[in-house]
Every structure is written in structure tokens, then in C-alpha cells.
Design an enzyme around this catalytic site. Sequence first.
Site, PDB file in Angstrom:
ATOM      1  N   ARG A 120       0.863  -1.187   0.000  1.00 47.29           N
ATOM      2  CA  ARG A 120       0.000   0.000   0.000  1.00 47.29           C
ATOM      3  C   ARG A 120       0.897   1.234   0.000  1.00 47.29           C
ATOM      4  O   ARG A 120       1.946   1.251   0.651  1.00 47.29           O
ATOM      5  CB  ARG A 120      -0.915   0.030   1.237  1.00 47.29           C
ATOM      6  CG  ARG A 120      -2.065  -0.982   1.236  1.00 47.29           C
ATOM      7  CD  ARG A 120      -3.108  -0.695   0.158  1.00 47.29           C
ATOM      8  NE  ARG A 120      -4.228  -1.634   0.224  1.00 47.29           N
ATOM      9  CZ  ARG A 120      -4.320  -2.775  -0.443  1.00 47.29           C
ATOM     10  NH1 ARG A 120      -3.342  -3.141  -1.251  1.00 47.29           N
ATOM     11  NH2 ARG A 120      -5.377  -3.547  -0.333  1.00 47.29           N
TER      12      ARG A 120
ATOM     13  N   ASP B 118       3.442  -0.871  -7.651  1.00 45.63           N
ATOM     14  CA  ASP B 118       2.088  -1.273  -8.059  1.00 45.63           C
ATOM     15  C   ASP B 118       1.065  -0.432  -7.310  1.00 45.63           C
ATOM     16  O   ASP B 118      -0.112  -0.427  -7.652  1.00 45.63           O
ATOM     17  CB  ASP B 118       1.888  -2.766  -7.747  1.00 45.63           C
ATOM     18  CG  ASP B 118       0.592  -3.294  -8.360  1.00 45.63           C
ATOM     19  OD1 ASP B 118       0.366  -3.026  -9.563  1.00 45.63           O
ATOM     20  OD2 ASP B 118      -0.182  -3.952  -7.647  1.00 45.63           O
TER      21      ASP B 118
ATOM     22  N   GLU C 242      -3.376   6.510  -7.066  1.00 48.67           N
ATOM     23  CA  GLU C 242      -3.553   5.458  -8.090  1.00 48.67           C
ATOM     24  C   GLU C 242      -5.016   5.321  -8.514  1.00 48.67           C
ATOM     25  O   GLU C 242      -5.310   5.070  -9.680  1.00 48.67           O
ATOM     26  CB  GLU C 242      -3.015   4.114  -7.583  1.00 48.67           C
ATOM     27  CG  GLU C 242      -3.798   3.612  -6.387  1.00 48.67           C
ATOM     28  CD  GLU C 242      -3.217   2.382  -5.728  1.00 48.67           C
ATOM     29  OE1 GLU C 242      -2.069   2.427  -5.305  1.00 48.67           O
ATOM     30  OE2 GLU C 242      -3.939   1.372  -5.626  1.00 48.67           O
TER      31      GLU C 242
ATOM     32  N   HIS D  17      -2.007  -1.054  -9.736  1.00 53.03           N
ATOM     33  CA  HIS D  17      -2.526  -1.943  -8.676  1.00 53.03           C
ATOM     34  C   HIS D  17      -3.094  -3.226  -9.286  1.00 53.03           C
ATOM     35  O   HIS D  17      -4.280  -3.548  -9.130  1.00 53.03           O
ATOM     36  CB  HIS D  17      -3.588  -1.244  -7.814  1.00 53.03           C
ATOM     37  CG  HIS D  17      -3.700  -1.861  -6.455  1.00 53.03           C
ATOM     38  ND1 HIS D  17      -3.837  -1.147  -5.312  1.00 53.03           N
ATOM     39  CD2 HIS D  17      -3.671  -3.164  -6.067  1.00 53.03           C
ATOM     40  CE1 HIS D  17      -3.901  -1.969  -4.274  1.00 53.03           C
ATOM     41  NE2 HIS D  17      -3.808  -3.215  -4.714  1.00 53.03           N
TER      42      HIS D  17
ATOM     43  N   PHE E 136      -2.586  -8.409  -8.048  1.00 52.80           N
ATOM     44  CA  PHE E 136      -3.515  -9.506  -7.705  1.00 52.80           C
ATOM     45  C   PHE E 136      -4.171 -10.114  -8.945  1.00 52.80           C
ATOM     46  O   PHE E 136      -4.792 -11.170  -8.879  1.00 52.80           O
ATOM     47  CB  PHE E 136      -4.647  -8.968  -6.809  1.00 52.80           C
ATOM     48  CG  PHE E 136      -5.606  -8.098  -7.606  1.00 52.80           C
ATOM     49  CD1 PHE E 136      -5.300  -6.778  -7.855  1.00 52.80           C
ATOM     50  CD2 PHE E 136      -6.764  -8.639  -8.156  1.00 52.80           C
ATOM     51  CE1 PHE E 136      -6.141  -5.993  -8.633  1.00 52.80           C
ATOM     52  CE2 PHE E 136      -7.605  -7.863  -8.936  1.00 52.80           C
ATOM     53  CZ  PHE E 136      -7.299  -6.525  -9.179  1.00 52.80           C
TER      54      PHE E 136
HETATM   55  P1  NAI Z   1      -0.129 -11.332   5.765  1.00 58.60           P
HETATM   56  O1  NAI Z   1      -1.008 -10.875   6.863  1.00 58.60           O
HETATM   57  O2  NAI Z   1      -0.041 -12.783   5.459  1.00 58.60           O
HETATM   58  O3  NAI Z   1       1.380 -10.839   6.065  1.00 58.60           O
HETATM   59  C1  NAI Z   1       1.677  -9.561   6.538  1.00 58.60           C
HETATM   60  C2  NAI Z   1       2.948  -9.637   7.362  1.00 58.60           C
HETATM   61  O4  NAI Z   1       3.261  -8.321   7.797  1.00 58.60           O
HETATM   62  C3  NAI Z   1       2.799 -10.505   8.632  1.00 58.60           C
HETATM   63  O5  NAI Z   1       3.878 -11.400   8.744  1.00 58.60           O
HETATM   64  C4  NAI Z   1       2.785  -9.484   9.763  1.00 58.60           C
HETATM   65  O6  NAI Z   1       3.359  -9.982  10.968  1.00 58.60           O
HETATM   66  C5  NAI Z   1       3.644  -8.374   9.165  1.00 58.60           C
HETATM   67  N1  NAI Z   1       3.425  -7.106   9.825  1.00 58.60           N
HETATM   68  C6  NAI Z   1       2.272  -6.625  10.391  1.00 58.60           C
HETATM   69  N2  NAI Z   1       2.499  -5.413  10.939  1.00 58.60           N
HETATM   70  C7  NAI Z   1       3.785  -5.115  10.703  1.00 58.60           C
HETATM   71  C8  NAI Z   1       4.609  -4.016  11.058  1.00 58.60           C
HETATM   72  N3  NAI Z   1       4.128  -2.985  11.763  1.00 58.60           N
HETATM   73  N4  NAI Z   1       5.912  -4.046  10.677  1.00 58.60           N
HETATM   74  C9  NAI Z   1       6.404  -5.107   9.980  1.00 58.60           C
HETATM   75  N5  NAI Z   1       5.681  -6.187   9.648  1.00 58.60           N
HETATM   76  C10 NAI Z   1       4.393  -6.192   9.994  1.00 58.60           C
HETATM   77  O7  NAI Z   1      -0.550 -10.476   4.484  1.00 58.60           O
HETATM   78  P2  NAI Z   1      -0.265 -10.809   2.966  1.00 58.60           P
HETATM   79  O8  NAI Z   1      -1.324 -11.698   2.426  1.00 58.60           O
HETATM   80  O9  NAI Z   1       1.147 -11.226   2.812  1.00 58.60           O
HETATM   81  O10 NAI Z   1      -0.501  -9.366   2.289  1.00 58.60           O
HETATM   82  C11 NAI Z   1       0.306  -8.246   2.626  1.00 58.60           C
HETATM   83  C12 NAI Z   1      -0.294  -6.981   2.032  1.00 58.60           C
HETATM   84  O11 NAI Z   1      -0.180  -7.002   0.604  1.00 58.60           O
HETATM   85  C13 NAI Z   1      -1.809  -6.810   2.270  1.00 58.60           C
HETATM   86  O12 NAI Z   1      -2.089  -6.230   3.527  1.00 58.60           O
HETATM   87  C14 NAI Z   1      -2.244  -5.925   1.130  1.00 58.60           C
HETATM   88  O13 NAI Z   1      -2.231  -4.569   1.531  1.00 58.60           O
HETATM   89  C15 NAI Z   1      -1.154  -6.140   0.071  1.00 58.60           C
HETATM   90  N6  NAI Z   1      -1.731  -6.768  -1.128  1.00 58.60           N
HETATM   91  C16 NAI Z   1      -1.582  -6.125  -2.332  1.00 58.60           C
HETATM   92  C17 NAI Z   1      -2.115  -6.662  -3.484  1.00 58.60           C
HETATM   93  C18 NAI Z   1      -1.947  -5.995  -4.827  1.00 58.60           C
HETATM   94  O14 NAI Z   1      -2.676  -6.333  -5.763  1.00 58.60           O
HETATM   95  N7  NAI Z   1      -1.028  -5.075  -4.994  1.00 58.60           N
HETATM   96  C19 NAI Z   1      -2.872  -7.916  -3.449  1.00 58.60           C
HETATM   97  C20 NAI Z   1      -2.921  -8.551  -2.141  1.00 58.60           C
HETATM   98  C21 NAI Z   1      -2.364  -7.970  -1.036  1.00 58.60           C
END
Ligand code: NAI
Length: 333
Positions: A233, A257, A262, A301, A304
Site C-alpha cells: 500500500r 504497483d 492510483e 494496482h 492480484f
Molecule cells: P499477511 O497478513 O499474510 O502478512 C503480513 C505480514 O506483515 C505478517 O507477517 C505481519 O506480521 C507483518 N506485519 C504486520 N504489521 C507489521 C509491522 N508494523 N511491521 C512489519 N511487519 C508487519 O498479508 P499478505 O497476504 O502477505 O498481504 C500483505 C499486504 O499485501 C496486504 O495487507 C495488502 O495490503 C497487500 N496486497 C496487495 C495486493 C496488490 O494487488 N497489490 C494484493 C494482495 C495484497
Amino acid sequence: MMKIAFFSVNQKEKTYLKRKLGKQYKLEFYTENLTEANAHLIKDADVVSVFIYAKVTKKVIDTGKKLKLIAARSTGFNHIDHEYAKKKNIAVANVPYYGENTVAEHTFALILSLSRKIHKAYVRSIQNNFSLEGLQGFDLRGKTLGVIGAGSIGVHVMKMAKGFGMNILAYDVNHNHILEEVLDFDYVPLEDLLGKSDIITIHCPYNKHTHHLLNMKNINQVKKGALFINTARSGIIQSEALYYAIENGIFSGAGLDVFEGEELLSEENQMLTKNVPKENLEAIWKTNLLLRNENIILTPHMAFDSVEAVERILDTTINNINCFFEKKKFYSV
Ligand code: NAI
């Protein structure tokens, strides 16, 4: 019959959802994003299903007088005032696992495009210029990848990085030491990751703790010339710090992305005729500055957006809605 209002759906998604849900529920489909401006559309909806550009504010939630469930068709849910929804006893569902590999693959598409200058070569080739001048890339093998947020997507990125022979550092608030050993990476403080990584990639969620995680105070800790990749994000890096890092060669390139404004880009052509808030124009102006830099790749973006991942998003959303009404477990946030 319960009524579900789906926002930001295209024709293909509409057909799929109709086929899977059309018998049990009354369905309404809108191509636009749900915002305060069109919140009247959800006045009598029992469920609303939204995508990332919706703005489900308190006001929107209050408009949905019969609202029982907000089904986000995304992993991130920072566009929904979920705490307010909870207070009103409205459930919020998301799709936590649909595209770990999909987003990780896009991350590597951005990394490889920058490391091998594919974007520059493409532009030249369509102008019939096949000179190698200025196109020399660098190997990923032996380089250090810094992963901020070693969750589902981050771990897939690490696995891929291993295939390229990279060293890996991770910064995460949660540590999984079994994973650390199996995948052979090291958890380090953010400061160390910034200072030692040749490529920094963001995969943590956006929330009040990660807002401006990279900022004007710590941007100078980044190893000079690192590549910066953001598929998470835009608010995780302070935009001032991003521009400063690019202008001063702290980042030698960036694959983004997600970036400020965006959501406005597809509407850019209408901007001249609309009454556009000043901050929106500013965001678009900043994006144009990024677009003019040949070491920056912007994608809209779309990390996904693979055939397989979109189908998984719809299937999980359908399951979330059905399980909610059947009082079974679903992905609630
Ligand atoms: P997830 O929840 O599996 O992993 C997120 C990781 O970040 C976890 O290991 C968590 O402990 C860590 N985390 C949380 N707070 C933190 C902090 N303050 N400092 C450092 N690490 C921290 O989530 P996932 O599935 O890996 O997705 C991550 C992000 O990717 C989503 O929240 C979403 O915003 C973004 N995303 C973007 C997409 C796109 O099309 N560009 C598609 C899908 C997700």
C-alpha cells in the site's frame, strides 16, 4: 430474500457471481466503487461487497440501515471502517489467501524489469532501436533482498528469491523461527534491513503502525542505489521520502504497483471537467513526476490480477457470504 450489492464488478465477474449466488439471493451489481457519494445504493442491502477503491466510511455504514455483512473482495481492508462496523454489529469479511504466489510473481516481474531494464528495452525496440547502450543490467544472484512483512506474500517472495540465489533479510513484528531456519533468512531490525538490502520490497499490511514506516527520518539509512518495490500500500512509505530517495539516488529505481492517487488515474481524462479537490490534483501531479522518470515502473494496482487469483477471490467471497448466513466460520476481520 437477502439482498447483496456488489460494487466494482466487471461483466465477467457479474456472470460468475450470478451463476453461483443468483438462486439464493437478490443480487445487484455496480461497476462503480462504493463511496459516500453513491451510498444511497445500499439503503436496503443486507450485504455489500466491495473492492479496494471503495471508501466504506462511518457515513456509508450508517446509510446501510439493514447492513449485516461487508464482504471485502481483497486481503487489505484499510478502506473499510471495520472498527465502526464492529461497534454496529456488522461483520466484515475479507479474502486473506488468494494470491500469495500471484502478488509475489508480480513483485518479481517488477524486480526483473528493473534489474534487466526490460521496460527501457521494450520502449526502444518499438522505435526500432536495438542498441545495447545504457541497457546493462545486474545479476540478482548474490544480492540481498530485504522483505518488510514476512507473511503469506513475503514468504512466497523469499522462496522465489532463493531460486535466484539471493540472500534474504526480513523485518517483521512477528518472528517465526522455524520458517527462518527452513527458508534460510534472518530477521533483522528495520534499520539493518534498510542499510544492507540491494532490493527492498514491502509486504506488510497498511495500518496505523505501518503508516509511513519508511519516512524522512529513516530514508537516509537505505543503502545508496537500492531498488524499491511496493506492491502493498502506498501509505507505508511517506511520499516525500519516496521522492527524496529517488531524486537523490538513494533508490536507483522503483517498481510501484501502489502509489499515491492510483485510484484517480483512470479518471484523469475527466479531471478538467470535474470539480476536483486540490489534494487529488496534487496526487496526480506527483504520479506524473514518477512516470517521467525512466527508472520507475508504475503498474495500476494489478499485482492480484491473474485469472486464477480473481477466481479464488470470488470463490472465497461467495463462501464468506454463505457461511455468514449459515452461521459457519468464515474469514472475518
Ligand atoms: P499477511 O497478513 O499474510 O502478512 C503480513 C505480514 O506483515 C505478517 O507477517 C505481519 O506480521 C507483518 N506485519 C504486520 N504489521 C507489521 C509491522 N508494523 N511491521 C512489519 N511487519 C508487519 O498479508 P499478505 O497476504 O502477505 O498481504 C500483505 C499486504 O499485501 C496486504 O495487507 C495488502 O495490503 C497487500 N496486497 C496487495 C495486493 C496488490 O494487488 N497489490 C494484493 C494482495 C495484497
